[in-house]
Design a protein around this motif. Sequence first.
Motif, PDB file in Angstrom:
ATOM      1  N   GLU A 158       0.827  -1.207   0.000  1.00 29.03           N
ATOM      2  CA  GLU A 158       0.000   0.000   0.000  1.00 29.03           C
ATOM      3  C   GLU A 158       0.863   1.259   0.000  1.00 29.03           C
ATOM      4  O   GLU A 158       0.568   2.236  -0.695  1.00 29.03           O
ATOM      5  CB  GLU A 158      -0.920  -0.015   1.227  1.00 29.03           C
ATOM      6  CG  GLU A 158      -2.007   1.040   1.230  1.00 29.03           C
ATOM      7  CD  GLU A 158      -1.578   2.354   1.873  1.00 29.03           C
ATOM      8  OE1 GLU A 158      -2.104   3.401   1.482  1.00 29.03           O
ATOM      9  OE2 GLU A 158      -0.702   2.313   2.748  1.00 29.03           O
ATOM     10  N   LYS A 159       1.966   1.229   0.745  1.00 28.89           N
ATOM     11  CA  LYS A 159       2.835   2.404   0.869  1.00 28.89           C
ATOM     12  C   LYS A 159       3.580   2.728  -0.429  1.00 28.89           C
ATOM     13  O   LYS A 159       3.862   3.898  -0.713  1.00 28.89           O
ATOM     14  CB  LYS A 159       3.853   2.199   1.994  1.00 28.89           C
ATOM     15  CG  LYS A 159       3.267   2.161   3.398  1.00 28.89           C
ATOM     16  CD  LYS A 159       2.770   3.520   3.833  1.00 28.89           C
ATOM     17  CE  LYS A 159       2.265   3.507   5.263  1.00 28.89           C
ATOM     18  NZ  LYS A 159       1.677   4.810   5.659  1.00 28.89           N
ATOM     19  N   ILE A 160       3.927   1.710  -1.203  1.00 23.81           N
ATOM     20  CA  ILE A 160       4.746   1.959  -2.393  1.00 23.81           C
ATOM     21  C   ILE A 160       3.921   2.085  -3.666  1.00 23.81           C
ATOM     22  O   ILE A 160       4.471   2.332  -4.743  1.00 23.81           O
ATOM     23  CB  ILE A 160       5.816   0.862  -2.581  1.00 23.81           C
ATOM     24  CG1 ILE A 160       5.162  -0.493  -2.890  1.00 23.81           C
ATOM     25  CG2 ILE A 160       6.696   0.757  -1.348  1.00 23.81           C
ATOM     26  CD1 ILE A 160       6.155  -1.587  -3.225  1.00 23.81           C
ATOM     27  N   LYS A 161       2.603   1.930  -3.547  1.00 22.62           N
ATOM     28  CA  LYS A 161       1.735   1.928  -4.736  1.00 22.62           C
ATOM     29  C   LYS A 161       1.886   3.205  -5.555  1.00 22.62           C
ATOM     30  O   LYS A 161       1.896   3.174  -6.778  1.00 22.62           O
ATOM     31  CB  LYS A 161       0.282   1.727  -4.299  1.00 22.62           C
ATOM     32  CG  LYS A 161      -0.692   1.548  -5.437  1.00 22.62           C
ATOM     33  CD  LYS A 161      -2.031   1.029  -4.941  1.00 22.62           C
ATOM     34  CE  LYS A 161      -2.633   1.942  -3.896  1.00 22.62           C
ATOM     35  NZ  LYS A 161      -3.999   1.500  -3.490  1.00 22.62           N
ATOM     36  N   THR A 162       1.982   4.333  -4.891  1.00 25.62           N
ATOM     37  CA  THR A 162       2.127   5.609  -5.601  1.00 25.62           C
ATOM     38  C   THR A 162       3.390   6.335  -5.148  1.00 25.62           C
ATOM     39  O   THR A 162       3.425   7.555  -5.086  1.00 25.62           O
ATOM     40  CB  THR A 162       0.898   6.505  -5.359  1.00 25.62           C
ATOM     41  OG1 THR A 162       0.704   6.683  -3.943  1.00 25.62           O
ATOM     42  CG2 THR A 162      -0.353   5.901  -5.967  1.00 25.62           C
TER      43      THR A 162
ATOM     44  N   ASN B 127      -1.802  12.393 -13.740  1.00 29.52           N
ATOM     45  CA  ASN B 127      -1.614  11.823 -15.071  1.00 29.52           C
ATOM     46  C   ASN B 127      -1.673  10.307 -15.137  1.00 29.52           C
ATOM     47  O   ASN B 127      -1.970   9.743 -16.194  1.00 29.52           O
ATOM     48  CB  ASN B 127      -0.267  12.278 -15.643  1.00 29.52           C
ATOM     49  CG  ASN B 127      -0.229  13.778 -15.867  1.00 29.52           C
ATOM     50  OD1 ASN B 127      -1.187  14.360 -16.355  1.00 29.52           O
ATOM     51  ND2 ASN B 127       0.870  14.408 -15.486  1.00 29.52           N
ATOM     52  N   ALA B 128      -1.386   9.623 -14.021  1.00 29.75           N
ATOM     53  CA  ALA B 128      -1.252   8.174 -14.101  1.00 29.75           C
ATOM     54  C   ALA B 128      -2.171   7.405 -13.163  1.00 29.75           C
ATOM     55  O   ALA B 128      -2.415   6.237 -13.386  1.00 29.75           O
ATOM     56  CB  ALA B 128       0.207   7.783 -13.808  1.00 29.75           C
ATOM     57  N   GLU B 129      -2.659   8.039 -12.121  1.00 30.24           N
ATOM     58  CA  GLU B 129      -3.505   7.340 -11.154  1.00 30.24           C
ATOM     59  C   GLU B 129      -4.929   7.239 -11.692  1.00 30.24           C
ATOM     60  O   GLU B 129      -5.690   8.196 -11.675  1.00 30.24           O
ATOM     61  CB  GLU B 129      -3.482   8.090  -9.815  1.00 30.24           C
ATOM     62  CG  GLU B 129      -4.315   7.466  -8.731  1.00 30.24           C
ATOM     63  CD  GLU B 129      -3.916   6.028  -8.433  1.00 30.24           C
ATOM     64  OE1 GLU B 129      -4.794   5.166  -8.542  1.00 30.24           O
ATOM     65  OE2 GLU B 129      -2.747   5.790  -8.098  1.00 30.24           O
ATOM     66  N   SER B 130      -5.301   6.052 -12.169  1.00 36.99           N
ATOM     67  CA  SER B 130      -6.566   5.900 -12.888  1.00 36.99           C
ATOM     68  C   SER B 130      -7.789   6.201 -12.030  1.00 36.99           C
ATOM     69  O   SER B 130      -8.821   6.628 -12.541  1.00 36.99           O
ATOM     70  CB  SER B 130      -6.672   4.477 -13.441  1.00 36.99           C
ATOM     71  OG  SER B 130      -6.611   3.522 -12.393  1.00 36.99           O
ATOM     72  N   ASP B 131      -7.687   5.987 -10.720  1.00 36.52           N
ATOM     73  CA  ASP B 131      -8.851   6.183  -9.854  1.00 36.52           C
ATOM     74  C   ASP B 131      -9.261   7.653  -9.735  1.00 36.52           C
ATOM     75  O   ASP B 131     -10.432   7.950  -9.491  1.00 36.52           O
ATOM     76  CB  ASP B 131      -8.566   5.640  -8.442  1.00 36.52           C
ATOM     77  CG  ASP B 131      -8.493   4.123  -8.424  1.00 36.52           C
ATOM     78  OD1 ASP B 131      -8.975   3.508  -9.395  1.00 36.52           O
ATOM     79  OD2 ASP B 131      -7.938   3.566  -7.465  1.00 36.52           O
ATOM     80  N   TYR B 132      -8.317   8.559  -9.894  1.00 34.97           N
ATOM     81  CA  TYR B 132      -8.599   9.962  -9.584  1.00 34.97           C
ATOM     82  C   TYR B 132      -8.343  10.947 -10.720  1.00 34.97           C
ATOM     83  O   TYR B 132      -8.811  12.081 -10.665  1.00 34.97           O
ATOM     84  CB  TYR B 132      -7.771  10.404  -8.358  1.00 34.97           C
ATOM     85  CG  TYR B 132      -7.969   9.524  -7.153  1.00 34.97           C
ATOM     86  CD1 TYR B 132      -9.243   9.311  -6.628  1.00 34.97           C
ATOM     87  CD2 TYR B 132      -6.893   8.884  -6.561  1.00 34.97           C
ATOM     88  CE1 TYR B 132      -9.435   8.488  -5.528  1.00 34.97           C
ATOM     89  CE2 TYR B 132      -7.082   8.049  -5.452  1.00 34.97           C
ATOM     90  CZ  TYR B 132      -8.349   7.867  -4.939  1.00 34.97           C
ATOM     91  OH  TYR B 132      -8.540   7.049  -3.856  1.00 34.97           O
ATOM     92  N   LYS B 133      -7.597  10.541 -11.741  1.00 32.11           N
ATOM     93  CA  LYS B 133      -7.162  11.536 -12.715  1.00 32.11           C
ATOM     94  C   LYS B 133      -8.335  12.168 -13.470  1.00 32.11           C
ATOM     95  O   LYS B 133      -8.307  13.373 -13.753  1.00 32.11           O
ATOM     96  CB  LYS B 133      -6.144  10.954 -13.693  1.00 32.11           C
ATOM     97  CG  LYS B 133      -6.679   9.889 -14.624  1.00 32.11           C
ATOM     98  CD  LYS B 133      -5.570   9.450 -15.589  1.00 32.11           C
ATOM     99  CE  LYS B 133      -6.073   8.419 -16.579  1.00 32.11           C
ATOM    100  NZ  LYS B 133      -5.004   7.988 -17.505  1.00 32.11           N
TER     101      LYS B 133
ATOM    102  N   PRO C 143      -7.913  12.803  -3.663  1.00 32.56           N
ATOM    103  CA  PRO C 143      -9.145  12.028  -3.875  1.00 32.56           C
ATOM    104  C   PRO C 143     -10.403  12.843  -3.580  1.00 32.56           C
ATOM    105  O   PRO C 143     -11.425  12.674  -4.253  1.00 32.56           O
ATOM    106  CB  PRO C 143      -8.999  10.859  -2.889  1.00 32.56           C
ATOM    107  CG  PRO C 143      -7.529  10.721  -2.669  1.00 32.56           C
ATOM    108  CD  PRO C 143      -6.999  12.125  -2.723  1.00 32.56           C
ATOM    109  N   ALA C 144     -10.338  13.730  -2.564  1.00 33.08           N
ATOM    110  CA  ALA C 144     -11.515  14.545  -2.224  1.00 33.08           C
ATOM    111  C   ALA C 144     -11.884  15.470  -3.380  1.00 33.08           C
ATOM    112  O   ALA C 144     -13.062  15.655  -3.696  1.00 33.08           O
ATOM    113  CB  ALA C 144     -11.241  15.353  -0.952  1.00 33.08           C
ATOM    114  N   ILE C 145     -10.876  16.056  -4.017  1.00 32.14           N
ATOM    115  CA  ILE C 145     -11.130  16.907  -5.185  1.00 32.14           C
ATOM    116  C   ILE C 145     -11.769  16.073  -6.296  1.00 32.14           C
ATOM    117  O   ILE C 145     -12.765  16.469  -6.913  1.00 32.14           O
ATOM    118  CB  ILE C 145      -9.821  17.555  -5.689  1.00 32.14           C
ATOM    119  CG1 ILE C 145      -9.277  18.553  -4.668  1.00 32.14           C
ATOM    120  CG2 ILE C 145     -10.048  18.252  -7.038  1.00 32.14           C
ATOM    121  CD1 ILE C 145      -7.904  19.093  -5.018  1.00 32.14           C
ATOM    122  N   ALA C 146     -11.164  14.904  -6.546  1.00 33.27           N
ATOM    123  CA  ALA C 146     -11.644  14.043  -7.640  1.00 33.27           C
ATOM    124  C   ALA C 146     -13.082  13.588  -7.419  1.00 33.27           C
ATOM    125  O   ALA C 146     -13.853  13.451  -8.368  1.00 33.27           O
ATOM    126  CB  ALA C 146     -10.716  12.841  -7.789  1.00 33.27           C
TER     127      ALA C 146
END
Length: 457
Positions: A96-100, A282-288, A325-328
């Motif tokens: 979880e820590k290294i995911k992003t 640009n790369a995080e599909s859940d929030y971009k 994530p809150a913005i997204a």
Amino acid sequence: MRECDKVQSSATGKSKLRESYQEAGLTIKKLADKTNISEDTIKRLLGTKPCPNGVERWQVTNIAKALGIEATDIVDPKDWNADNSLPPEFESLIAEKIKTFCGRQFVFKAFQDFIKENLCGYFTIIGDAGMGKSSIVAKYVSEHKYPCYFNILVEGRNRPELFLKSIRQQLIHRYELQNSADADLPTLLAKVAGKLPAGERLVIAVDALDEVEQEPGENLLHLPTTLPDNVYFLLTRRPYHLGKKRLSVSPGVAVKELDLRDDQYVNFNQDDIKEYILFVLNAESDYKDGLRKWIQERGIFDASFVEQLANKSENNFMYLRYVLPAIAKGDYNDLSLKQLPDGLQEYYQNHWVRMGLEDKPGQLMEIVLYILLEIGTPIDCEMIAGIAKEDKCDVEAVLDEWVEYLKQPNVDGEICYSIYHASFLDFLKAKRKMDSKRKLFQDVNQRIFEYFEREMA
């Protein structure tokens, strides 16, 4: 560890090897003579000669030592450490820590320099909550597969005996230590030092010393005052008051601290924060997609968004973990970029207000959070509902509302809940101090007492 195993150089390793021997003023022939390794072997590592079966590990170790670099500069760390594994108890946390994970190369370089310059020692990374200390440790051990331990206050995983048990198991497994089931840490380290192949080192990474619970006196976690050669500890902690510093060592054991808050690291921290924002954008599909929509609706250029949000984060990754994530998700559709909260504590307060807890104190949502704070260890929904004297479905709805702030470990087949991060614990503790007039915490503690009294009856 099997020294006969064969390994191959990585693409970047080939370049690093070429660059290193040229910087040292050597030719391939001179490097071969210096290391007693054939020119063909060096050419295989450089990629100028076919290498279908790899080369011996000891040959890579000798070359790296001669050039003053690491074997993992030549061979991908994942391949070099393939026989070692992460402790199962921390695998999900590390993942979880290294995911992003982004940046922090200045920290890794400083630690690598420390190892090269000292025969043994303790290297401590200091920083405020949310500055990414745990992620740095997670990234390091995920690549190097070194033994590790993560102190976790909210899970009760922060006692010296638990640390020793875990590290002992890891060292016994990794180095095939005999008759060590009850050995103390100095004995274990001495045994490992005697088994280390030439040019190799042992690093033990320990996260969150500030969360350790231990009687005053000795070093935290009973860390040894002396260390064998080629043994190092990578530690992290939040800032201590000077009087609470708990690491004493003998002469000859090097000690270095890297404080992420220091002025000399401001630009590095800012660069890493910006890199993280760009990654999510640009790369995080859940929030971009949500972030792009929010930015475009306000006519903001990417560069301006990154710059202003980086400033608002105050170099705190935990802030970004919540705010992006809150913005997204649209939580801030009523705000402009300038109106977003400044810093982590203001973010927590802003969220507290937006959830209606300032206007209507004492509601179930606040009681549930205070129960989690007071209990301090993971508990299931049924227990929370029993303490709160509320319907389980209503409690589940509250937990869903605060899911990003909570850990959800599986304990004996039950999903349990605890506060996710020390910074949010600090925020709630501050609320407890301010709550003396409403006496809500006294009420929560009374409910806890009555619950256990009923259960024991």
